[in-house]
Design a protein around this motif. Structure first.
Motif, PDB file in Angstrom:
ATOM      1  N   SER A 107      14.146   9.658  -0.145  1.00  0.00           N
ATOM      2  CA  SER A 107      13.868   9.225  -1.521  1.00  0.00           C
ATOM      3  C   SER A 107      12.493   8.574  -1.620  1.00  0.00           C
ATOM      4  CB  SER A 107      14.956   8.286  -2.033  1.00  0.00           C
ATOM      5  OG  SER A 107      14.906   7.046  -1.378  1.00  0.00           O
ATOM      6  N   ARG A 108      12.070   7.836  -0.594  1.00  0.00           N
ATOM      7  CA  ARG A 108      10.724   7.245  -0.612  1.00  0.00           C
ATOM      8  C   ARG A 108       9.650   8.324  -0.572  1.00  0.00           C
ATOM      9  NH1 ARG A 108      12.227   2.738   3.599  1.00  0.00           N
ATOM     10  NH2 ARG A 108      13.144   1.221   2.180  1.00  0.00           N
ATOM     11  N   ARG A 109       9.894   9.332   0.248  1.00  0.00           N
ATOM     12  CA  ARG A 109       8.909  10.418   0.339  1.00  0.00           C
ATOM     13  C   ARG A 109       8.812  11.170  -0.993  1.00  0.00           C
ATOM     14  NH1 ARG A 109       6.528  13.941   4.595  1.00  0.00           N
ATOM     15  NH2 ARG A 109       6.028  15.845   3.483  1.00  0.00           N
ATOM     16  N   ILE A 110       9.948  11.428  -1.619  1.00  0.00           N
ATOM     17  CA  ILE A 110       9.947  12.110  -2.916  1.00  0.00           C
ATOM     18  C   ILE A 110       9.232  11.254  -3.958  1.00  0.00           C
ATOM     19  CG2 ILE A 110      11.422  12.872  -4.817  1.00  0.00           C
ATOM     20  CD1 ILE A 110      13.426  13.822  -2.681  1.00  0.00           C
ATOM     21  N   ALA A 111       9.494   9.939  -3.959  1.00  0.00           N
ATOM     22  CA  ALA A 111       8.850   9.043  -4.917  1.00  0.00           C
ATOM     23  C   ALA A 111       7.343   9.000  -4.684  1.00  0.00           C
ATOM     24  CB  ALA A 111       9.439   7.642  -4.804  1.00  0.00           C
ATOM     25  N   ARG A 112       6.917   8.918  -3.425  1.00  0.00           N
ATOM     26  CA  ARG A 112       5.494   8.886  -3.118  1.00  0.00           C
ATOM     27  C   ARG A 112       4.804  10.170  -3.560  1.00  0.00           C
ATOM     28  NH1 ARG A 112       5.345   8.915   2.360  1.00  0.00           N
ATOM     29  NH2 ARG A 112       6.536   6.995   2.333  1.00  0.00           N
ATOM     30  N   ARG A 113       5.458  11.295  -3.305  1.00  0.00           N
ATOM     31  CA  ARG A 113       4.873  12.583  -3.694  1.00  0.00           C
ATOM     32  C   ARG A 113       4.803  12.715  -5.223  1.00  0.00           C
ATOM     33  NH1 ARG A 113       5.977  18.320  -0.854  1.00  0.00           N
ATOM     34  NH2 ARG A 113       4.502  19.451  -2.116  1.00  0.00           N
ATOM     35  N   SER A 114       5.831  12.232  -5.909  1.00  0.00           N
ATOM     36  CA  SER A 114       5.815  12.266  -7.376  1.00  0.00           C
ATOM     37  C   SER A 114       4.696  11.402  -7.936  1.00  0.00           C
ATOM     38  CB  SER A 114       7.152  11.789  -7.931  1.00  0.00           C
ATOM     39  OG  SER A 114       8.177  12.650  -7.532  1.00  0.00           O
ATOM     40  N   GLU A 115       4.487  10.228  -7.339  1.00  0.00           N
ATOM     41  CA  GLU A 115       3.404   9.351  -7.786  1.00  0.00           C
ATOM     42  C   GLU A 115       2.052  10.019  -7.574  1.00  0.00           C
ATOM     43  OE1 GLU A 115       3.999   5.791  -5.570  1.00  0.00           O
ATOM     44  OE2 GLU A 115       5.661   5.119  -6.835  1.00  0.00           O
ATOM     45  N   GLU A 116       1.873  10.682  -6.429  1.00  0.00           N
ATOM     46  CA  GLU A 116       0.607  11.372  -6.169  1.00  0.00           C
ATOM     47  C   GLU A 116       0.376  12.490  -7.179  1.00  0.00           C
ATOM     48  OE1 GLU A 116       0.970  12.673  -2.156  1.00  0.00           O
ATOM     49  OE2 GLU A 116       0.674  10.665  -1.328  1.00  0.00           O
ATOM     50  N   ARG A 117       1.425  13.247  -7.478  1.00  0.00           N
ATOM     51  CA  ARG A 117       1.292  14.334  -8.453  1.00  0.00           C
ATOM     52  C   ARG A 117       0.992  13.793  -9.846  1.00  0.00           C
ATOM     53  NH1 ARG A 117       5.472  19.242  -7.291  1.00  0.00           N
ATOM     54  NH2 ARG A 117       4.543  19.860  -5.325  1.00  0.00           N
ATOM     55  N   ALA A 118       1.631  12.690 -10.204  1.00  0.00           N
ATOM     56  CA  ALA A 118       1.381  12.096 -11.518  1.00  0.00           C
ATOM     57  C   ALA A 118      -0.059  11.601 -11.610  1.00  0.00           C
ATOM     58  CB  ALA A 118       2.361  10.954 -11.779  1.00  0.00           C
ATOM     59  N   ALA A 119      -0.546  10.972 -10.551  1.00  0.00           N
ATOM     60  CA  ALA A 119      -1.923  10.490 -10.554  1.00  0.00           C
ATOM     61  C   ALA A 119      -2.899  11.657 -10.648  1.00  0.00           C
ATOM     62  CB  ALA A 119      -2.199   9.668  -9.294  1.00  0.00           C
ATOM     63  N   THR A 120      -2.621  12.733  -9.936  1.00  0.00           N
ATOM     64  CA  THR A 120      -3.477  13.918 -10.000  1.00  0.00           C
ATOM     65  C   THR A 120      -3.455  14.520 -11.397  1.00  0.00           C
ATOM     66  OG1 THR A 120      -3.041  14.355  -7.679  1.00  0.00           O
ATOM     67  CG2 THR A 120      -3.899  16.178  -8.979  1.00  0.00           C
ATOM     68  N   ALA A 121      -2.272  14.569 -12.012  1.00  0.00           N
ATOM     69  CA  ALA A 121      -2.165  15.122 -13.370  1.00  0.00           C
ATOM     70  C   ALA A 121      -2.943  14.272 -14.360  1.00  0.00           C
ATOM     71  CB  ALA A 121      -0.704  15.220 -13.785  1.00  0.00           C
ATOM     72  N   VAL A 122      -2.900  12.956 -14.205  1.00  0.00           N
ATOM     73  CA  VAL A 122      -3.642  12.069 -15.101  1.00  0.00           C
ATOM     74  C   VAL A 122      -5.140  12.284 -14.924  1.00  0.00           C
ATOM     75  CG1 VAL A 122      -4.241   9.646 -15.516  1.00  0.00           C
ATOM     76  CG2 VAL A 122      -1.857  10.330 -15.337  1.00  0.00           C
ATOM     77  N   LEU A 123      -5.593  12.368 -13.670  1.00  0.00           N
ATOM     78  CA  LEU A 123      -7.024  12.596 -13.426  1.00  0.00           C
ATOM     79  C   LEU A 123      -7.460  13.945 -13.977  1.00  0.00           C
ATOM     80  CD1 LEU A 123      -7.494  11.206  -9.821  1.00  0.00           C
ATOM     81  CD2 LEU A 123      -8.353  10.248 -11.952  1.00  0.00           C
ATOM     82  N   ASN A 124      -6.656  14.968 -13.763  1.00  0.00           N
ATOM     83  CA  ASN A 124      -7.000  16.287 -14.283  1.00  0.00           C
ATOM     84  C   ASN A 124      -7.060  16.269 -15.805  1.00  0.00           C
ATOM     85  OD1 ASN A 124      -7.300  17.458 -11.802  1.00  0.00           O
ATOM     86  ND2 ASN A 124      -5.225  18.244 -11.726  1.00  0.00           N
ATOM     87  N   HIS A 125      -6.143  15.553 -16.419  1.00  0.00           N
ATOM     88  CA  HIS A 125      -6.136  15.473 -17.879  1.00  0.00           C
ATOM     89  C   HIS A 125      -7.374  14.725 -18.382  1.00  0.00           C
ATOM     90  CE1 HIS A 125      -4.576  15.368 -21.918  1.00  0.00           C
ATOM     91  NE2 HIS A 125      -4.756  14.066 -21.950  1.00  0.00           N
ATOM     92  N   GLN A 126      -7.775  13.661 -17.675  1.00  0.00           N
ATOM     93  CA  GLN A 126      -8.935  12.885 -18.099  1.00  0.00           C
ATOM     94  C   GLN A 126     -10.217  13.701 -18.012  1.00  0.00           C
ATOM     95  OE1 GLN A 126      -8.848   9.441 -15.586  1.00  0.00           O
ATOM     96  NE2 GLN A 126      -7.504   8.307 -16.953  1.00  0.00           N
ATOM     97  N   TYR A 127     -10.315  14.568 -17.015  1.00  0.00           N
ATOM     98  CA  TYR A 127     -11.534  15.335 -16.831  1.00  0.00           C
ATOM     99  C   TYR A 127     -11.445  16.740 -17.402  1.00  0.00           C
ATOM    100  CZ  TYR A 127     -12.940  11.478 -13.939  1.00  0.00           C
ATOM    101  OH  TYR A 127     -13.270  10.228 -13.510  1.00  0.00           O
ATOM    102  N   GLY A 128     -10.421  17.019 -18.167  1.00  0.00           N
ATOM    103  CA  GLY A 128     -10.311  18.284 -18.876  1.00  0.00           C
ATOM    104  C   GLY A 128      -9.971  19.477 -18.009  1.00  0.00           C
TER     105      GLY A 128
END
Length: 165
Positions: A107-128
């Motif tokens: 569950s920790r690994r899944i949570a960590r991976r989800s956080e990384e994906r969310a951060a990447t999605a936010v960065l991608n959204h910010q930079y178009g």
């Protein structure tokens, strides 16, 4: 496509394991081991499910967010699906998910991976940038509240829309 490939490989491994165990101990012993694994798995499933439900209720009673309990419930449900499948590899994977220490690791690994994906999605959204490989990006410009294609068509449009020069 990855899920289909994973299921195909999983089935091949399960069948290979069943054949190997069947050749080593015999058909009757193999069936007995499968039944024993299912019974032990279902008992552990019931016990861990009850513990997780009690922990979930306690978290709600103390007004604490039950994040870990929900993750445990999902992993226990996945373990239940694996216990139902006939095979030794799926039973071992289910037991791995049913024991609390290994379930916490997963569950920790899944949570960590989800956080990384969310951060990447936010960065991608910010930079178009597109968020996923399969997403569609439409280039356009807003002119007086009307969306107009950036590319100019060689033929005039009969719709009366203004063209960009």
């Amino acid at each position: 496509m990855r899920v289909f490939l994973l299921l195909l490989v999983g089935m091949a491994v399960e069948i290979g394991t069943l054949i190997a165990v069947g050749n080593a101990v015999g058909l009757l012993a193999t069936v007995g081991l499968l039944i024993l694994g299912g019974v032990i798995g279902s008992m552990l499933l019931r016990r861990e499910g009850a513990r997780t439900m009690a922990s979930f209720s306690e978290a709600l009673r103390t007004r604490r967010a039950p994040h870990q309990e929900v993750a445990d419930g999902v992993l226990i449900a996945a373990a239940g699906a694996l216990v139902i499948l006939p095979g030794f590899v799926s039973d071992v994977a289910a037991l791995f998910l049913l024991f609390p220490p290994t379930r916490r690791l997963v569950s920790r690994r899944i949570a960590r991976r989800s956080e990384e994906r969310a951060a990447t999605a936010v960065l991608n959204h910010q930079y178009g940038r597109p968020q996923t490989a399969g997403s569609v990006v439409v280039d356009g410009a807003v002119v007086e509240g009307v969306v107009v294609d950036v590319q100019v068509d060689p033929e005039p449009r009969p719709s009366g829309r203004p063209e960009l020069a």
